[in-house]
Enzyme design. Structure first.
Site, PDB file in Angstrom:
ATOM      1  N   CYS A 175    -105.097  -3.170  65.597  1.00 44.75           N
ATOM      2  CA  CYS A 175    -104.562  -2.218  64.624  1.00 44.75           C
ATOM      3  C   CYS A 175    -104.629  -0.765  65.094  1.00 44.75           C
ATOM      4  O   CYS A 175    -103.943   0.093  64.545  1.00 44.75           O
ATOM      5  CB  CYS A 175    -105.310  -2.355  63.299  1.00 44.75           C
ATOM      6  SG  CYS A 175    -105.052  -3.942  62.473  1.00 44.75           S
ATOM      7  N   HIS A 254    -114.627   2.074  72.729  1.00 52.15           N
ATOM      8  CA  HIS A 254    -114.411   0.635  72.923  1.00 52.15           C
ATOM      9  C   HIS A 254    -115.760  -0.060  73.091  1.00 52.15           C
ATOM     10  O   HIS A 254    -116.522   0.265  73.995  1.00 52.15           O
ATOM     11  CB  HIS A 254    -113.547   0.411  74.167  1.00 52.15           C
ATOM     12  CG  HIS A 254    -112.849  -0.915  74.192  1.00 52.15           C
ATOM     13  ND1 HIS A 254    -113.516  -2.105  74.019  1.00 52.15           N
ATOM     14  CD2 HIS A 254    -111.542  -1.239  74.366  1.00 52.15           C
ATOM     15  CE1 HIS A 254    -112.642  -3.104  74.090  1.00 52.15           C
ATOM     16  NE2 HIS A 254    -111.445  -2.604  74.306  1.00 52.15           N
ATOM     17  N   HIS A 338    -107.166  17.217  56.203  1.00 52.37           N
ATOM     18  CA  HIS A 338    -106.622  15.941  55.713  1.00 52.37           C
ATOM     19  C   HIS A 338    -107.195  14.775  56.516  1.00 52.37           C
ATOM     20  O   HIS A 338    -107.458  14.903  57.712  1.00 52.37           O
ATOM     21  CB  HIS A 338    -105.093  15.944  55.809  1.00 52.37           C
ATOM     22  CG  HIS A 338    -104.440  17.120  55.158  1.00 52.37           C
ATOM     23  ND1 HIS A 338    -104.278  17.219  53.798  1.00 52.37           N
ATOM     24  CD2 HIS A 338    -103.925  18.257  55.690  1.00 52.37           C
ATOM     25  CE1 HIS A 338    -103.672  18.365  53.518  1.00 52.37           C
ATOM     26  NE2 HIS A 338    -103.454  19.010  54.639  1.00 52.37           N
ATOM     27  N   HIS A 342    -106.626   4.461  58.484  1.00 54.92           N
ATOM     28  CA  HIS A 342    -105.881   3.212  58.642  1.00 54.92           C
ATOM     29  C   HIS A 342    -105.999   2.359  57.378  1.00 54.92           C
ATOM     30  O   HIS A 342    -107.111   2.032  56.951  1.00 54.92           O
ATOM     31  CB  HIS A 342    -106.421   2.430  59.841  1.00 54.92           C
ATOM     32  CG  HIS A 342    -105.915   1.028  59.920  1.00 54.92           C
ATOM     33  ND1 HIS A 342    -104.580   0.720  60.007  1.00 54.92           N
ATOM     34  CD2 HIS A 342    -106.570  -0.163  59.906  1.00 54.92           C
ATOM     35  CE1 HIS A 342    -104.432  -0.597  60.052  1.00 54.92           C
ATOM     36  NE2 HIS A 342    -105.618  -1.153  59.991  1.00 54.92           N
ATOM     37  N   HIS A 371    -101.174  -0.115  49.095  1.00 59.88           N
ATOM     38  CA  HIS A 371    -100.575  -0.673  47.878  1.00 59.88           C
ATOM     39  C   HIS A 371     -99.079  -0.895  48.042  1.00 59.88           C
ATOM     40  O   HIS A 371     -98.550  -1.946  47.655  1.00 59.88           O
ATOM     41  CB  HIS A 371    -100.842   0.274  46.706  1.00 59.88           C
ATOM     42  CG  HIS A 371    -100.374  -0.251  45.382  1.00 59.88           C
ATOM     43  ND1 HIS A 371     -99.121   0.017  44.863  1.00 59.88           N
ATOM     44  CD2 HIS A 371    -100.998  -1.040  44.459  1.00 59.88           C
ATOM     45  CE1 HIS A 371     -98.998  -0.572  43.691  1.00 59.88           C
ATOM     46  NE2 HIS A 371    -100.118  -1.224  43.428  1.00 59.88           N
ATOM     47  N   ASN A 375    -101.078  -3.846  54.852  1.00 60.58           N
ATOM     48  CA  ASN A 375    -101.620  -3.549  56.179  1.00 60.58           C
ATOM     49  C   ASN A 375    -100.550  -3.896  57.208  1.00 60.58           C
ATOM     50  O   ASN A 375    -100.286  -5.063  57.481  1.00 60.58           O
ATOM     51  CB  ASN A 375    -102.896  -4.364  56.428  1.00 60.58           C
ATOM     52  CG  ASN A 375    -103.515  -4.084  57.791  1.00 60.58           C
ATOM     53  OD1 ASN A 375    -102.929  -3.404  58.637  1.00 60.58           O
ATOM     54  ND2 ASN A 375    -104.702  -4.611  58.012  1.00 60.58           N
TER      55      ASN A 375
END
Length: 462
Positions: A175, A254, A338, A342, A371, A375
């Site tokens: 993702c 990572h 801001h 994700h 919403h 995803n």
């Protein structure tokens, strides 16, 4: 004359050293900028959306089609769907809506990728007036689908791009792949001047639908939806007046060397041979560790000295007195205005919000993107950014912290600076006036209330 030649001979090395330093420390640094000119998120037309809408009722029908499930598995899936924070307007892959989730073909996967990638690229080229022949760098990231030739080659063939385009096809990056791709472009910009780059971020859902009965592998069916984004980036300063964002910092973390982190989000087969995406209970711990490591690198770069000094003094006092104070947290608001999180799921948004002490205003864009669009994997961040823009939150000079988490386990973050006031309603055009809704409680909670009955937990049927 002889004296002049001798002087010149001695000065030439000095001139070379000065030229080398200027080229590497000054001129090259000037070309390390990375501007975003535009981005286009995927959205179906109204007619297509009606046929591919994955509302709760459609999700329930798909669940009940799986003959491998018992009552306990049905309850788990329906509970997850109802409590996921995903609304009634998200869309799924074509083969799933046509009841072919257990027999997806290569043609299905290619159709899904072509639809998302070419739709967003067509709109991006049309909107910016940039021709595909002007593109110098192309990066396509799709984690769960790798075809031959690559999807990057498929894009080049469709748009008849130049043969000297620097093309990269990223797979398996999860993702957070979108920010991996952006970081790759930024690194290339350091060595190549005045270039245009395209990044395409999406995911192939239809051919990776899980048809088994393991709970840890069923979650992906409930959360992931069709979506993606194409972006146009440049380091050409003559195009700065057309840019909307400037990349300030990028940090990649990572944890692949850690066994728990590596295995907490992984493509796998269950005992019956059904392939899917396994999410384990170690995910939360791995995400927290990756995020913490990432912040340790990013925070000193984005926060003012006064905030770093305040935190150092408070931390020292806390350790010295063995007490805890509310002000011991780093205040990220002193460095960014801001937070673009994700939209991986309600738990992800809640967890990051709690750890950063964010309020509902900060979390609203991520919640609403989840919403409305679900995803969408690597493309999800850009729906969140689009919400901020459609709500006219982004003003010139504002800084945006993007936070992405993905398999590996990875945490990739970056900070953008807004170059001009942003007010495009983009893919939110038809619904932004309805957001945020008064309530995001799933309308089928009452209909499926039986899933919460504890006495059903020991019942089985086939």
């Amino acid at each position: 004359m002889e004296f002049f030649m001798e002087s010149l001979l001695y000065l030439l090395p000095l001139f070379y050293i000065i030229f080398y330093l200027c080229n590497n420390l000054v001129f090259r640094k000037r070309n390390q900028c990375c501007y975003m000119l535009a981005y286009e998120c995927y959205k179906l037309t109204d007619d297509e959306e009606a046929s591919r809408r994955l509302d709760s009722q459609s999700c329930a029908k798909i669940v009940f089609r799986n003959k491998n499930l018992g009552l306990e598995e049905y309850r788990f899936l329906l509970q997850t769907i109802v409590n996921s924070g995903i609304g009634e307007e998200t869309c799924g892959p074509k083969n799933i809506m046509e009841e072919r989730e257990d027999s997806a073909s290569l043609t299905d996967a290619l159709w899904e990728m072509d639809d998302i990638i070419f739709t967003t690229l067509d709109r991006l080229f049309s909107r910016t007036g940039i021709s595909p022949s002007e593109i110098d760098i192309l990066v396509v990231n799709v984690s769960l689908f790798s075809t031959f030739p690559s999807l990057t080659s498929r894009v080049m063939n469709r748009y008849k791009m130049r043969d000297d385009v620097k093309a990269f096809n990223l797979s398996g990056m999860g993702c957070s792949a979108s920010l991996v791709a952006v970081d790759l472009v930024q690194q290339l910009f350091k060595n190549y001047n005045n270039k245009l780059a395209i990044v395409v971020s999406t995911e192939c859902m239809g051919s990776n639908w899980y048809c088994g009965k393991e709970k840890s592998m069923m979650l992906s069916n409930c959360l992931f939806r069709s979506g993606g984004c194409s972006m146009l980036l440049t380091n050409n300063k003559s195009l700065k007046n057309r840019a909307i964002l400037k990349l300030k910092y990028s940090v990649r973390t990572h944890l692949g060397s850690n066994d728990e982190a590596y295995g907490c989000c992984i493509q796998d087969e269950d005992v019956d041979g059904y392939r899917g995406f396994r999410l384990t209970k170690k995910l939360t711990k791995s995400a927290a560790q990756a995020f913490t490591n990432s912040l340790q690198v990013l925070v000193p770069k984005i926060l003012p000295l006064r905030e770093l000094l305040r935190y150092a003094i408070v931390s020292y006092y806390r350790n010295y007195t063995k007490t805890s104070t509310k002000s011991q947290m780093i205040n990220l608001r002193t460095g960014v205005e801001h937070f673009c999180i994700h939209p991986g799921g309600r738990a992800v948004i809640d967890g990051l919000g709690k750890s950063l002490e964010l309020n509902e205003y900060d979390l609203e864009p991520a919640r609403m993107a989840l919403h409305r669009f679900g995803n969408t994997s690597a493309g999800g961040l850009w729906y969140v950014l689009g919400y901020m823009e459609a709500k006219k939150r982004l003003k010139k000079g504002d800084r945006i912290l993007m936070i992405s988490l993905g398999a590996g386990f990875k945490c990739n973050n970056c900070v953008w600076e807004v170059i001009t006031d942003l007010e495009d309603v983009n893919v939110w055009k038809d619904c932004i006036h309805r957001y945020p809704p008064k309530s995001i409680i799933n309308p089928f909670v009452e209909k499926y209330s039986w899933i919460n009955d504890e006495y059903l937990s020991f019942v089985r049927f086939h």
